[in-house]
Design a protein around this motif. Structure first.
Motif, short mmCIF file in Angstrom:
data_model
loop_
_atom_site.label_atom_id
_atom_site.label_comp_id
_atom_site.label_asym_id
_atom_site.label_seq_id
_atom_site.Cartn_x
_atom_site.Cartn_y
_atom_site.Cartn_z
N UNK A 209 0.84 -1.21 0.00
CA UNK A 209 0.00 0.00 0.00
C UNK A 209 0.87 1.25 0.00
N UNK A 210 1.93 1.25 0.78
CA UNK A 210 2.82 2.41 0.85
C UNK A 210 3.47 2.68 -0.50
N UNK A 211 3.93 1.62 -1.15
CA UNK A 211 4.57 1.78 -2.45
C UNK A 211 3.60 2.33 -3.49
N UNK A 212 2.36 1.86 -3.44
CA UNK A 212 1.36 2.31 -4.41
C UNK A 212 0.88 3.72 -4.13
N UNK A 213 0.71 4.05 -2.84
CA UNK A 213 0.12 5.35 -2.48
C UNK A 213 1.13 6.49 -2.42
N UNK A 214 2.36 6.19 -2.02
CA UNK A 214 3.34 7.26 -1.82
C UNK A 214 4.47 7.21 -2.85
N UNK A 215 4.30 6.42 -3.87
CA UNK A 215 5.30 6.35 -4.93
C UNK A 215 5.02 7.36 -6.02
N UNK A 216 5.23 6.94 -7.25
CA UNK A 216 5.07 7.85 -8.40
C UNK A 216 3.63 8.30 -8.59
N UNK A 217 2.68 7.51 -8.05
CA UNK A 217 1.27 7.83 -8.27
C UNK A 217 0.65 8.69 -7.17
N UNK A 218 1.47 9.17 -6.24
CA UNK A 218 0.92 9.98 -5.15
C UNK A 218 0.22 11.22 -5.70
N UNK A 219 0.82 11.83 -6.74
CA UNK A 219 0.19 12.94 -7.46
C UNK A 219 0.40 12.69 -8.95
N UNK A 220 -0.53 12.04 -9.60
CA UNK A 220 -0.37 11.72 -11.03
C UNK A 220 -0.16 12.97 -11.87
N UNK A 221 0.49 12.86 -13.01
CA UNK A 221 0.72 14.02 -13.89
C UNK A 221 -0.61 14.70 -14.26
N UNK A 222 -0.60 16.02 -14.16
CA UNK A 222 -1.80 16.78 -14.51
C UNK A 222 -2.81 16.91 -13.40
N UNK A 223 -2.50 16.37 -12.20
CA UNK A 223 -3.48 16.40 -11.12
C UNK A 223 -3.57 17.75 -10.43
N UNK A 224 -2.60 18.63 -10.65
CA UNK A 224 -2.62 19.94 -10.00
C UNK A 224 -2.85 21.07 -11.00
N UNK A 225 -3.52 20.78 -12.08
CA UNK A 225 -3.86 21.81 -13.06
C UNK A 225 -5.06 22.61 -12.59
N UNK A 226 -5.31 23.75 -13.26
CA UNK A 226 -6.46 24.59 -12.92
C UNK A 226 -7.77 23.83 -13.09
#
Length: 477
Positions: A209-226
């Motif tokens: 769970x830690x690897x899946x949640x806090x790895x590369x997918x913690x903030x997927x690309x484009x998730x912080x756009x307007x």
């Protein structure tokens, strides 16, 4: 036969709530069942562990800004009624009434009903005979948007009503007992939530769970756009309401020992405590469960799923007992505080006149407590409390914004009124709170998933306008 002597002095509230009790009332009223449930819905909306944490953190920041802003109002008007009084004095008596009207029709009573049924639902884990199946009633078909509603009796609903009756009776008997119960249960549930957090970040850690949640997918690309801002705003509905009721301590201002100083402290300290616990609880969930398991937790019971993942079946029962304590304590605070608003409204001839009287022995607003309990029980039996809460999400956020705007108005129109405590960072932080709450309200109107409920909530508030003028006309006549 001689008539009994006329009481020479008006019965006043007992000032029995200490600073610790007031802080416990804030924490206890905020922590109910939401933190154990709503993360599932939020995850389904944002599809990202990082955004899940951002939603909870932003909700905490907005709520803390509100608490800091309300501190000045609470110190200025340390009277029973809280936000009703702030709106009455800062904006107008009509806005105060509309808040009290909405609070009675659904915000407070609907929340009490929902929490009571949650209490019964988790009790049924220990006692399966408390079935949710309606054995006497009917189904109302309310269309595609509102869905079907089953009205009637079930053992869970009856048990929920019994809990409301018990807590109302306790609150009628005196604020000292109610405050003691509130402080005790708040201590227990805070320790329980802290224990869940500790377990999640220690022995419950799941490497997968830690690897899946806090790895590369913690903030997927484009998730912080307007484009994600409206999505995040809509996702904050559940977290904001899990943090709601922080202002309820102001309703009971008349029973605090030192309300001018203790109210601002209790609001700020209580909100900061709960925000910290809520964010850490979600960190714990992400340490134990993959994002998909959080989003698809059975009946959205994320807290139960997390503890069951750590301890197996015994974890299910331990979590059920913890949530029973949490919801029971939450409702004690909601029942205690809500009745004080209707008492204040009755003082202004805007509620049943007898509700303005306190019990001669217990010095509690007995009729206000009883009327609140009756309507809450009706909502329990109707099965519509969940929908009613959705209707007023928009209205509740608007009331928060309007109340904070009243602070600016009072600075100009009543500059000489004593202000034992001033809002920190004025005017920037209060202005930021008004802007953020206004943006959330606009977002709720724009988003397709919340638009219908927002408009229906607005209609429910506006119905209070003619009721206000009719009530005043009847009283004047």
């Amino acid at each position: 036969m001689t008539s009994p002597p006329v009481q020479s002095a008006r019965v006043e509230f007992v000032r029995a709530i200490s600073r610790l009790d007031a802080t416990a009332l804030v924490v206890g009223s905020m922590i109910g069942s939401g933190i154990f449930i709503v993360s599932a819905e939020i995850m389904r909306e944002v599809h990202s562990p990082g955004l899940l944490l951002i939603v909870w953190l932003l909700s905490g920041v907005v709520t803390l800004l509100g608490a800091l802003t309300y501190g000045e109002l609470a110190a200025m008007f340390p009277k029973a009624g809280g936000q009703y009084v702030y709106l009455r004095e800062g904006i107008s008596p009509l806005f105060g009434y509309l808040y009290g009207w909405t609070l009675f029709v659904v915000i407070q009573t609907g929340t009490i009903a929902a929490v009571a049924v949650a209490f019964a639902r988790f009790t049924s884990v220990l006692f399966p005979a408390l079935s949710p199946d309606v054995f006497f009633g009917t189904t109302l078909h309310l269309g595609k948007v509102l869905g079907d509603t089953v009205v009637g009796l079930s053992w869970q609903r009856l048990f929920a009503i019994a809990s409301i009756a018990l807590l109302t009776w306790i609150n009628v008997r005196g604020v000292r007992t109610a405050a003691f119960i509130q402080t005790s249960l708040t201590t227990i549930k805070t320790v329980a939530l802290a224990s869940l957090i500790l377990l999640g970040i220690t022995i419950g850690r799941n490497a997968e769970a830690i690897a899946a949640n806090f790895g590369a997918n913690v903030l997927p690309p484009g998730s912080l756009t307007l484009a994600m801002i409206p999505v995040i705003g809509a996702a904050m509905v559940g977290s904001l309401f899990s943090m709601d009721a922080w202002n309820n301590v102001g309703f009971a201002s008349g029973e605090l020992k030192n309300p001018e100083k203790d109210l601002p402290f209790a609001m700020a300290a209580g909100v900061l405590t709960v925000t910290t616990l809520y964010v850490l609880a979600n960190v714990a969930y992400l340490n134990v469960l993959p994002a998909s398991a959080i989003a698809n937790a059975p009946q959205d019971r994320v807290g139960t799923a997390a503890l069951e993942a750590i301890f197996g079946t015994p974890g299910l029962y331990v979590m059920a007992m913890a949530i029973m304590i949490s919801t029971f304590g939450c409702n004690n605070g909601l029942i205690l505080s809500g009745a004080r608003v209707y008492y204040a409204m009755a003082q202004d001839n805007l509620f049943f006149k007898s509700a303005a009287n306190l019990h001669p022995t217990y010095r509690t607003p007995t009729l206000a407590l009883i009327v609140q309990a009756i309507w809450t029980c009706v909502l329990c039996l109707s099965g519509t409390y969940g929908q009613l809460l959705n209707y007023v999400i928009f209205a509740a956020v608007v009331f928060y914004a309007v109340t904070a705007f009243g602070l600016f108005r009072l600075r100009k129109t009543r500059p000489d009124i004593p202000r034992p405590v001033r809002a920190p960072g004025y005017p920037l932080l209060p202005a930021l709170y008004v802007i953020l709450t206004a943006l959330i309200a606009v977002d709720l109107v724009i988003q397709p998933a919340t638009r219908t409920y927002a408009m229906l909530g607005l209609v429910l508030v506006l119905v209070g306008v003619p009721v206000y003028y009719i009530w005043r006309w009847v009283v004047a006549a």
